[in-house]
Motif scaffolding. Structure first.
Motif, PDB file in Angstrom:
ATOM      1  N   ASP A  41      37.350 -30.115  12.071  1.00  0.00           N
ATOM      2  CA  ASP A  41      37.619 -30.808  10.806  1.00  0.00           C
ATOM      3  C   ASP A  41      36.473 -30.584   9.813  1.00  0.00           C
ATOM      4  OD1 ASP A  41      38.480 -32.468   8.792  1.00  0.00           O
ATOM      5  OD2 ASP A  41      38.035 -34.344   9.869  1.00  0.00           O
ATOM      6  N   GLY A  44      36.232 -33.247   7.061  1.00  0.00           N
ATOM      7  CA  GLY A  44      35.616 -34.482   7.538  1.00  0.00           C
ATOM      8  C   GLY A  44      34.113 -34.349   7.698  1.00  0.00           C
ATOM      9  N   SER A  58      36.921 -39.213  10.976  1.00  0.00           N
ATOM     10  CA  SER A  58      38.049 -38.537  10.324  1.00  0.00           C
ATOM     11  C   SER A  58      38.692 -39.437   9.274  1.00  0.00           C
ATOM     12  CB  SER A  58      39.098 -38.140  11.371  1.00  0.00           C
ATOM     13  OG  SER A  58      39.688 -39.304  11.959  1.00  0.00           O
ATOM     14  N   SER A  61      39.497 -37.748   5.940  1.00  0.00           N
ATOM     15  CA  SER A  61      39.977 -36.356   5.935  1.00  0.00           C
ATOM     16  C   SER A  61      41.322 -36.148   6.621  1.00  0.00           C
ATOM     17  CB  SER A  61      38.938 -35.451   6.612  1.00  0.00           C
ATOM     18  OG  SER A  61      38.633 -35.921   7.911  1.00  0.00           O
ATOM     19  N   TRP A 105      41.811 -43.240  12.856  1.00  0.00           N
ATOM     20  CA  TRP A 105      40.687 -42.345  12.614  1.00  0.00           C
ATOM     21  C   TRP A 105      39.712 -42.353  13.789  1.00  0.00           C
ATOM     22  CZ3 TRP A 105      41.529 -46.922  10.178  1.00  0.00           C
ATOM     23  CH2 TRP A 105      40.526 -47.884  10.201  1.00  0.00           C
TER      24      TRP A 105
END
Length: 207
Positions: A41, A44, A58, A61, A105
């Motif tokens: 990611d 992120g 996260s 993102s 998340w």
């Protein structure tokens, strides 16, 4: 003769996630999936660096974890049952409706990482399930919601009952989950372990 009654109770729900799960969640697989997603990611990672967030989340993102990895879909189904049970304990009148998970998340806190005090606006129930909790890592710190209004209230004795303390520290284990009403202020103190602290947080709102 005098009596003392507890009023306006703040409830914290604590359980093993798989106690109500039709399909058990493998926490080793969940840990490996969290780490793999974090490594891939880039958005992120950039957000965390830009915002000075220690480790990885996260939150800003990714909003599709149950679609991205099947184990998160299994996790959501298990959480649904616990959230329904908690709503019943809270005496919520949902008027035939139900709450639905609207945010998942990943949180990975390295040694020295913290997550400052906050609430979860625009949600009804929030919570976290714990994926990796090394020895010496942070507990979850919960704040009495009346704290800002206590003004001249004296400090509490260390031996006062837990429900009288202005802050409560809860140290969950891997596989456990905690639920609370989203207005409850909480934080993650500094991770004093050399290993990463990994958790998955979530919000539930009206379906």
């Amino acid at each position: 003769m005098s009596t003392t009654t507890n009023l306006f109770v703040t409830r914290l729900y604590r359980a093993k996630l798989n106690d109500l799960a039709k399909k058990k969640v493998n926490y080793e697989e969940l840990r490996d999936t969290c780490i793999a997603i974090a490594e891939d990611d880039e958005a992120g990672q950039e957000w965390c660096e830009r915002e000075g967030y220690p480790g990885y989340t996260s939150y800003a993102s990714l909003d599709d974890l149950p679609w991205r990895a099947p184990i998160f879909a299994d996790l959501e189904k298990a959480l649904d049952k616990h959230v329904a049970a908690f709503c019943d304990e809270l005496g919520f009148d949902l008027q035939g409706k139900k709450l639905k998970c609207n945010a998942f998340w990943i949180n990975i806190l390295p040694e020295g990482g913290t997550h400052s005090s906050h609430i979860h606006p625009h949600s009804v129930i929030s919570g976290t399930t714990y994926v990796q909790m090394p020895e010496g890592t942070s507990a979850l710190k919960l704040e009495d919601p009346r704290l800002a209004m206590m003004m001249m209230s004296p400090l509490r004795r260390k031996d006062a009952a837990q429900e009288l303390q202005p802050f409560v520290y809860v140290k969950p284990e891997v596989g456990e989950m905690l639920l609370w009403e989203s207005w409850l202020r909480h934080e993650v103190p500094m991770n004093m372990s050399e290993e990463e602290r990994i958790s998955v947080s979530f919000n539930y709102n009206w379906a």
